[in-house]
Write a protein that holds these residues in place. Structure first.
Motif, PDB file in Angstrom:
ATOM      1  N   THR A 130       0.936  12.189   3.271  1.00 39.19           N
ATOM      2  CA  THR A 130      -0.211  12.999   3.698  1.00 39.19           C
ATOM      3  C   THR A 130      -0.769  13.814   2.535  1.00 39.19           C
ATOM      4  OG1 THR A 130       1.127  14.908   4.434  1.00 39.19           O
ATOM      5  CG2 THR A 130       0.722  13.158   6.034  1.00 39.19           C
ATOM      6  N   ILE A 131       0.110  14.282   1.647  1.00 41.21           N
ATOM      7  CA  ILE A 131      -0.353  15.002   0.457  1.00 41.21           C
ATOM      8  C   ILE A 131      -1.150  14.048  -0.443  1.00 41.21           C
ATOM      9  CG2 ILE A 131       0.384  16.206  -1.643  1.00 41.21           C
ATOM     10  CD1 ILE A 131       2.906  17.070   0.002  1.00 41.21           C
ATOM     11  N   GLY A 132      -0.622  12.840  -0.605  1.00 42.25           N
ATOM     12  CA  GLY A 132      -1.301  11.860  -1.438  1.00 42.25           C
ATOM     13  C   GLY A 132      -2.690  11.512  -0.933  1.00 42.25           C
ATOM     14  N   VAL A 133      -2.845  11.420   0.371  1.00 42.76           N
ATOM     15  CA  VAL A 133      -4.164  11.129   0.938  1.00 42.76           C
ATOM     16  C   VAL A 133      -5.155  12.225   0.567  1.00 42.76           C
ATOM     17  CG1 VAL A 133      -5.453  10.949   3.107  1.00 42.76           C
ATOM     18  CG2 VAL A 133      -3.314   9.680   2.809  1.00 42.76           C
ATOM     19  N   GLU A 134      -4.714  13.486   0.637  1.00 46.20           N
ATOM     20  CA  GLU A 134      -5.600  14.591   0.267  1.00 46.20           C
ATOM     21  C   GLU A 134      -5.980  14.541  -1.209  1.00 46.20           C
ATOM     22  OE1 GLU A 134      -8.009  17.852   0.258  1.00 46.20           O
ATOM     23  OE2 GLU A 134      -7.320  16.605   1.923  1.00 46.20           O
ATOM     24  N   LEU A 135      -5.104  13.977  -2.047  1.00 44.77           N
ATOM     25  CA  LEU A 135      -5.402  13.811  -3.470  1.00 44.77           C
ATOM     26  C   LEU A 135      -6.199  12.538  -3.747  1.00 44.77           C
ATOM     27  CD1 LEU A 135      -1.935  14.881  -4.933  1.00 44.77           C
ATOM     28  CD2 LEU A 135      -4.058  16.205  -4.963  1.00 44.77           C
ATOM     29  N   GLN A 136      -6.662  11.877  -2.688  1.00 46.74           N
ATOM     30  CA  GLN A 136      -7.439  10.644  -2.763  1.00 46.74           C
ATOM     31  C   GLN A 136      -6.649   9.496  -3.389  1.00 46.74           C
ATOM     32  OE1 GLN A 136     -11.717  10.797  -3.530  1.00 46.74           O
ATOM     33  NE2 GLN A 136     -11.524  13.010  -3.860  1.00 46.74           N
ATOM     34  N   MET A 137      -5.328   9.542  -3.223  1.00 46.68           N
ATOM     35  CA  MET A 137      -4.483   8.436  -3.645  1.00 46.68           C
ATOM     36  C   MET A 137      -4.412   7.413  -2.523  1.00 46.68           C
ATOM     37  SD  MET A 137      -1.414  10.653  -5.388  1.00 46.68           S
ATOM     38  CE  MET A 137      -0.591   9.304  -6.207  1.00 46.68           C
ATOM     39  N   ALA A 138      -3.880   6.238  -2.845  1.00 47.33           N
ATOM     40  CA  ALA A 138      -3.734   5.167  -1.860  1.00 47.33           C
ATOM     41  C   ALA A 138      -2.248   4.942  -1.585  1.00 47.33           C
ATOM     42  CB  ALA A 138      -4.378   3.882  -2.366  1.00 47.33           C
ATOM     43  N   PRO A 139      -1.722   5.470  -0.469  1.00 46.73           N
ATOM     44  CA  PRO A 139      -0.314   5.253  -0.162  1.00 46.73           C
ATOM     45  C   PRO A 139      -0.080   3.822   0.297  1.00 46.73           C
ATOM     46  CG  PRO A 139      -1.370   6.444   1.634  1.00 46.73           C
ATOM     47  CD  PRO A 139      -2.395   6.291   0.545  1.00 46.73           C
ATOM     48  N   ILE A 140       0.972   3.205  -0.200  1.00 48.50           N
ATOM     49  CA  ILE A 140       1.283   1.846   0.245  1.00 48.50           C
ATOM     50  C   ILE A 140       2.393   1.901   1.281  1.00 48.50           C
ATOM     51  CG2 ILE A 140       0.566   0.894  -1.981  1.00 48.50           C
ATOM     52  CD1 ILE A 140       3.567   0.339  -2.514  1.00 48.50           C
ATOM     53  N   ARG A 141       2.513   0.829   2.033  1.00 45.51           N
ATOM     54  CA  ARG A 141       3.464   0.801   3.146  1.00 45.51           C
ATOM     55  C   ARG A 141       4.909   0.796   2.674  1.00 45.51           C
ATOM     56  NH1 ARG A 141       6.475  -3.051   5.735  1.00 45.51           N
ATOM     57  NH2 ARG A 141       6.826  -2.737   7.974  1.00 45.51           N
ATOM     58  N   ASN A 142       5.219  -0.073   1.721  1.00 46.03           N
ATOM     59  CA  ASN A 142       6.608  -0.299   1.346  1.00 46.03           C
ATOM     60  C   ASN A 142       7.120   0.776   0.392  1.00 46.03           C
ATOM     61  OD1 ASN A 142       7.328  -2.835   2.714  1.00 46.03           O
ATOM     62  ND2 ASN A 142       5.633  -3.663   1.512  1.00 46.03           N
ATOM     63  N   ALA A 143       8.335   1.256   0.671  1.00 46.44           N
ATOM     64  CA  ALA A 143       9.019   2.236  -0.164  1.00 46.44           C
ATOM     65  C   ALA A 143      10.501   1.873  -0.166  1.00 46.44           C
ATOM     66  CB  ALA A 143       8.801   3.646   0.380  1.00 46.44           C
ATOM     67  N   VAL A 144      11.274   2.588  -0.961  1.00 45.72           N
ATOM     68  CA  VAL A 144      12.723   2.385  -1.017  1.00 45.72           C
ATOM     69  C   VAL A 144      13.384   3.622  -0.426  1.00 45.72           C
ATOM     70  CG1 VAL A 144      14.722   1.938  -2.485  1.00 45.72           C
ATOM     71  CG2 VAL A 144      12.482   0.973  -3.090  1.00 45.72           C
ATOM     72  N   HIS A 145      14.311   3.399   0.514  1.00 46.26           N
ATOM     73  CA  HIS A 145      15.007   4.509   1.170  1.00 46.26           C
ATOM     74  C   HIS A 145      16.509   4.311   1.047  1.00 46.26           C
ATOM     75  CE1 HIS A 145      11.390   6.182   3.112  1.00 46.26           C
ATOM     76  NE2 HIS A 145      10.999   4.915   3.223  1.00 46.26           N
ATOM     77  N   LEU A 146      17.162   5.290   0.441  1.00 45.86           N
ATOM     78  CA  LEU A 146      18.617   5.275   0.289  1.00 45.86           C
ATOM     79  C   LEU A 146      19.188   6.391   1.149  1.00 45.86           C
ATOM     80  CD1 LEU A 146      21.270   4.378  -1.121  1.00 45.86           C
ATOM     81  CD2 LEU A 146      20.683   5.956  -2.975  1.00 45.86           C
ATOM     82  N   GLY A 147      19.917   6.031   2.182  1.00 42.47           N
ATOM     83  CA  GLY A 147      20.433   7.054   3.082  1.00 42.47           C
ATOM     84  C   GLY A 147      21.754   6.661   3.707  1.00 42.47           C
ATOM     85  N   GLY A 148      22.308   7.585   4.468  1.00 42.36           N
ATOM     86  CA  GLY A 148      23.507   7.325   5.249  1.00 42.36           C
ATOM     87  C   GLY A 148      24.681   6.852   4.423  1.00 42.36           C
ATOM     88  N   GLY A 149      25.370   5.854   4.952  1.00 45.08           N
ATOM     89  CA  GLY A 149      26.566   5.342   4.298  1.00 45.08           C
ATOM     90  C   GLY A 149      26.301   4.727   2.947  1.00 45.08           C
ATOM     91  N   GLU A 150      25.133   4.131   2.761  1.00 46.67           N
ATOM     92  CA  GLU A 150      24.813   3.532   1.464  1.00 46.67           C
ATOM     93  C   GLU A 150      24.699   4.610   0.390  1.00 46.67           C
ATOM     94  OE1 GLU A 150      24.765   0.172   0.958  1.00 46.67           O
ATOM     95  OE2 GLU A 150      25.478   0.217   3.034  1.00 46.67           O
TER      96      GLU A 150
END
Length: 200
Positions: A130-150
């Motif tokens: 949402t911050i990026g949208v206000e900066l007129q950036m283009a957020p893409i769908r795919n990201a990397v998430h490292l969480g939990g047991g990993e």
């Protein structure tokens, strides 16, 4: 057209931060991808003050030399991956401050994130979008998430293993992310160049 330049931005400078290990892994993935040129950019290297300008660089030129150095560095890139640690369901104050200091370098450029935390920093990454949208950036769908047991496999407070321990889980997401960043970076870079040519 040359390969898009992508900044991997380490979004905080806490002495005990975890970001360096996954950032190095992500840089290797970018270098092996073949369609982007990547560089790690560390907020530690800029020592940004808290935002105190009369207005952002959207409205007036920044006079603070440290902030100007940050803006100039961000302007070198065609897209961004932000290393996101989740603090109280959001991004770090340091990253928010850095984004507040640089508006114009980000306009019409794509970005994504490598989030890490209990739920892979999913809430912080969504806030970043949402911050990026206000900066007129283009957020893409795919990201990397490292969480939990990993995350516990590689974090110092867990088993502190090498990132190779989670490579099989994270590598597909990294590839998809860089695929998308490369496409959007090329497309938007071409559109910006066309716009500049028409204005000349």
């Amino acid at each position: 057209m040359s390969r898009p330049r992508i900044a991997i931005v380490i979004g905080h400078s806490r002495p005990t931060r975890f970001a360096d290990k996954p950032a190095a892994w992500l840089l290797e993935k970018a270098e092996g991808h073949g369609e982007v040129d990547a560089e790690i950019v560390d907020l530690r290297d800029f020592d940004l003050p808290f935002f105190d300008a009369p207005a952002s660089d959207l409205w007036m030129e920044t006079t603070d030399p440290k902030a100007k150095a940050w803006q100039d560095k961000m302007a070198e890139f065609d897209g961004y991956v932000f290393m996101v640690a989740e603090y109280n369901h959001s991004i770090t104050g340091e990253l928010k401050n850095a984004l507040d200091w640089a508006y114009m370098p980000f306009v019409r450029k794509p970005f994504s994130a490598f989030g890490y935390g209990g739920v892979g920093a999913a809430r912080a990454v969504e806030h970043l979008r949402t911050i990026g949208v206000e900066l007129q950036m283009a957020p893409i769908r795919n990201a990397v998430h490292l969480g939990g047991g990993e995350m516990l496999k590689v974090h110092p407070m867990g088993q502190n293993g090498d990132m190779s321990e989670v490579d099989a889980v994270l590598a597909p997401s990294a590839k998809q992310m860089f695929d998308d960043l490369a496409w959007w970076a090329r497309t938007l870079k071409s559109a910006r160049a066309e716009e500049r040519a028409e204005a000349a």
